[in-house]
Design a protein around this motif. Structure first.
Motif, mmCIF file in Angstrom:
data_model
loop_
_atom_site.group_PDB
_atom_site.id
_atom_site.type_symbol
_atom_site.label_atom_id
_atom_site.label_comp_id
_atom_site.label_asym_id
_atom_site.label_seq_id
_atom_site.Cartn_x
_atom_site.Cartn_y
_atom_site.Cartn_z
ATOM 1 N N ASP A 122 -7.132 69.561 27.299
ATOM 2 C CA ASP A 122 -6.115 68.786 26.573
ATOM 3 C C ASP A 122 -4.750 69.468 26.588
ATOM 4 O O ASP A 122 -3.858 69.103 25.810
ATOM 5 N N LYS A 123 -4.582 70.462 27.457
ATOM 6 C CA LYS A 123 -3.296 71.157 27.523
ATOM 7 C C LYS A 123 -2.249 70.293 28.211
ATOM 8 O O LYS A 123 -2.560 69.393 28.991
ATOM 9 N N CYS A 124 -1.001 70.617 27.953
ATOM 10 C CA CYS A 124 0.100 69.985 28.688
ATOM 11 C C CYS A 124 0.232 70.666 30.050
ATOM 12 O O CYS A 124 -0.100 71.841 30.206
ATOM 13 N N PHE A 125 0.702 69.922 31.023
ATOM 14 C CA PHE A 125 0.834 70.477 32.364
ATOM 15 C C PHE A 125 1.977 69.783 33.098
ATOM 16 O O PHE A 125 2.487 68.740 32.676
ATOM 17 N N CYS A 126 2.378 70.390 34.214
ATOM 18 C CA CYS A 126 3.393 69.797 35.087
ATOM 19 C C CYS A 126 2.746 69.456 36.422
ATOM 20 O O CYS A 126 1.703 70.018 36.779
ATOM 21 N N ILE A 127 3.366 68.546 37.137
ATOM 22 C CA ILE A 127 2.809 68.131 38.415
ATOM 23 C C ILE A 127 3.889 68.152 39.488
ATOM 24 O O ILE A 127 5.027 67.724 39.243
ATOM 25 N N LEU A 128 3.566 68.700 40.646
ATOM 26 C CA LEU A 128 4.474 68.753 41.789
ATOM 27 C C LEU A 128 3.882 67.886 42.891
ATOM 28 O O LEU A 128 2.691 68.007 43.207
ATOM 29 N N VAL A 129 4.684 67.021 43.459
ATOM 30 C CA VAL A 129 4.206 66.100 44.495
ATOM 31 C C VAL A 129 5.151 66.130 45.687
ATOM 32 O O VAL A 129 6.374 66.170 45.520
ATOM 33 N N ASP A 130 4.563 66.098 46.874
ATOM 34 C CA ASP A 130 5.373 65.983 48.091
ATOM 35 C C ASP A 130 4.628 65.075 49.050
ATOM 36 O O ASP A 130 3.404 64.933 48.969
ATOM 37 N N GLU A 131 5.357 64.452 49.943
ATOM 38 C CA GLU A 131 4.731 63.601 50.951
ATOM 39 C C GLU A 131 5.271 63.982 52.319
ATOM 40 O O GLU A 131 6.440 64.322 52.476
ATOM 41 N N LYS B 62 -0.289 61.275 29.584
ATOM 42 C CA LYS B 62 0.530 61.539 28.402
ATOM 43 C C LYS B 62 0.740 63.038 28.164
ATOM 44 O O LYS B 62 1.595 63.432 27.367
ATOM 45 N N LYS B 63 -0.034 63.882 28.859
ATOM 46 C CA LYS B 63 0.101 65.334 28.714
ATOM 47 C C LYS B 63 1.070 65.942 29.740
ATOM 48 O O LYS B 63 1.306 67.151 29.713
ATOM 49 N N ILE B 64 1.616 65.118 30.637
ATOM 50 C CA ILE B 64 2.556 65.634 31.640
ATOM 51 C C ILE B 64 3.875 65.984 30.958
ATOM 52 O O ILE B 64 4.430 65.196 30.198
ATOM 53 N N ARG B 65 4.378 67.187 31.237
ATOM 54 C CA ARG B 65 5.648 67.630 30.662
ATOM 55 C C ARG B 65 6.696 67.945 31.738
ATOM 56 O O ARG B 65 7.784 68.399 31.415
ATOM 57 N N GLY B 66 6.350 67.709 32.987
ATOM 58 C CA GLY B 66 7.317 67.944 34.050
ATOM 59 C C GLY B 66 6.861 67.332 35.356
ATOM 60 O O GLY B 66 5.669 67.307 35.667
ATOM 61 N N GLN B 67 7.826 66.802 36.108
ATOM 62 C CA GLN B 67 7.567 66.260 37.432
ATOM 63 C C GLN B 67 8.500 66.948 38.428
ATOM 64 O O GLN B 67 9.713 66.956 38.223
ATOM 65 N N ASP C 86 5.406 55.682 31.437
ATOM 66 C CA ASP C 86 4.091 55.943 30.836
ATOM 67 C C ASP C 86 4.118 57.177 29.946
ATOM 68 O O ASP C 86 3.350 57.269 28.984
ATOM 69 N N CYS C 87 4.997 58.126 30.288
ATOM 70 C CA CYS C 87 5.079 59.370 29.516
ATOM 71 C C CYS C 87 6.546 59.806 29.436
ATOM 72 O O CYS C 87 7.078 60.383 30.393
ATOM 73 N N PRO C 88 7.222 59.533 28.325
ATOM 74 C CA PRO C 88 8.655 59.825 28.214
ATOM 75 C C PRO C 88 8.992 61.313 28.225
ATOM 76 O O PRO C 88 10.167 61.672 28.323
ATOM 77 N N TYR C 89 7.977 62.203 28.140
ATOM 78 C CA TYR C 89 8.242 63.644 28.129
ATOM 79 C C TYR C 89 8.041 64.285 29.511
ATOM 80 O O TYR C 89 8.159 65.494 29.652
ATOM 81 N N ALA C 90 7.738 63.463 30.509
ATOM 82 C CA ALA C 90 7.517 63.980 31.864
ATOM 83 C C ALA C 90 8.866 64.123 32.583
ATOM 84 O O ALA C 90 9.211 63.343 33.459
ATOM 85 N N TYR C 91 9.609 65.141 32.212
ATOM 86 C CA TYR C 91 10.965 65.321 32.735
ATOM 87 C C TYR C 91 10.941 65.668 34.219
ATOM 88 O O TYR C 91 10.079 66.415 34.684
ATOM 89 N N TYR C 92 11.924 65.133 34.932
ATOM 90 C CA TYR C 92 12.013 65.339 36.377
ATOM 91 C C TYR C 92 12.865 66.559 36.709
ATOM 92 O O TYR C 92 13.924 66.766 36.119
ATOM 93 N N ILE C 93 12.373 67.381 37.660
ATOM 94 C CA ILE C 93 13.123 68.526 38.164
ATOM 95 C C ILE C 93 13.122 68.472 39.682
ATOM 96 O O ILE C 93 12.050 68.345 40.300
#
Length: 212
Positions: free
Chosen positions: A46-55, A112-117, A139-146
């Motif tokens: 149930d921790k918060c986490f960030c996600i990094l995506v590339d294509e 909802k646990k995402i805190r960064g993209q 879907d998650c207003p706290y998933a800030y983009y970097i």
């Protein structure tokens, strides 16, 4: 393969139990990868986490999406782990969101646990209205983009290389090769095969399983 493992699998084990068949090795790797992903999900919980995506495209020109998770582990150490790679039919923001959401659901990762993209600067990723970051922000207003720092560094190096003509010409030629048409790539592969044949015939290169 290490000497110790080689002695057990290749010398002492029955022939049918050497596990050197490519399909068997892929199956073993698949099992190990799933176990690692399971352990990562158990640690995040149930921790918060960030996600990094590339294509990007693989060597056969298929579009792929890589997913990396960034979180604080049980020892309070910031951890960044390669989590998954998915083949995608296209790289539109809607399709990337669908594929990424499937990964979230399959592994019970709560959006909802995402805190960064973290993405690159492509419009399908960073667009404030229809990009991947905007779709997940709904879907998650706290998933800030970097904007990915590695991509920023790449852009800086590209800009700096423009002032060095030799480097710029080299990467321009490489870019033409990599982004060439399927016909051009096939011709390049044929040229490589012919070169290997000539090297084998002249004795400059050895033959063997997977050597070339």
């Amino acid at each position: 393969m290490s000497t110790e493992i080689g002695e057990v699998l290749l010398e002492n084990a029955p022939k049918k139990s050497q596990y050197i068949d490519p399909e068997i090795q892929k199956e073993i790797l698949h099992i190990m990868a799933n176990r690692v992903r399971q352990m990562v999900c158990e640690e995040i919980r149930d921790k918060c986490f960030c996600i990094l995506v590339d294509e990007a495209q693989d060597i056969s020109k298929r579009e792929q999406m890589t997913i990396i998770l960034r979180f604080v582990n049980n020892h309070e150490i910031l951890t960044e782990i390669f989590f998954s790679i998915k083949n995608v039919s296209d790289t539109t923001s809607l399709n990337l969101k669908k594929e990424r959401s499937n990964v979230h659901v399959h592994h019970n990762l709560q959006v909802k646990k995402i805190r960064g993209q973290g993405y690159n600067g492509a419009s399908n990723m960073r667009d404030a209205w229809n990009g991947l970051r905007a779709l997940f922000l709904r879907d998650c207003p706290y998933a800030y983009y970097i904007h990915c720092f590695a991509h920023r560094l790449q852009l800086t190096l590209v800009y700096a290389a423009k002032d060095v003509s030799v480097i710029w010409e080299l990467f321009s030629h490489l870019d033409n090769i990599v982004t060439s048409s399927t016909k051009s790539i096939a011709e390049l592969h044929d040229a490589q095969r012919n070169e290997i044949k000539n090297l084998l015939a002249s004795g400059e290169r050895d033959s063997g399983t997977e050597a070339n």
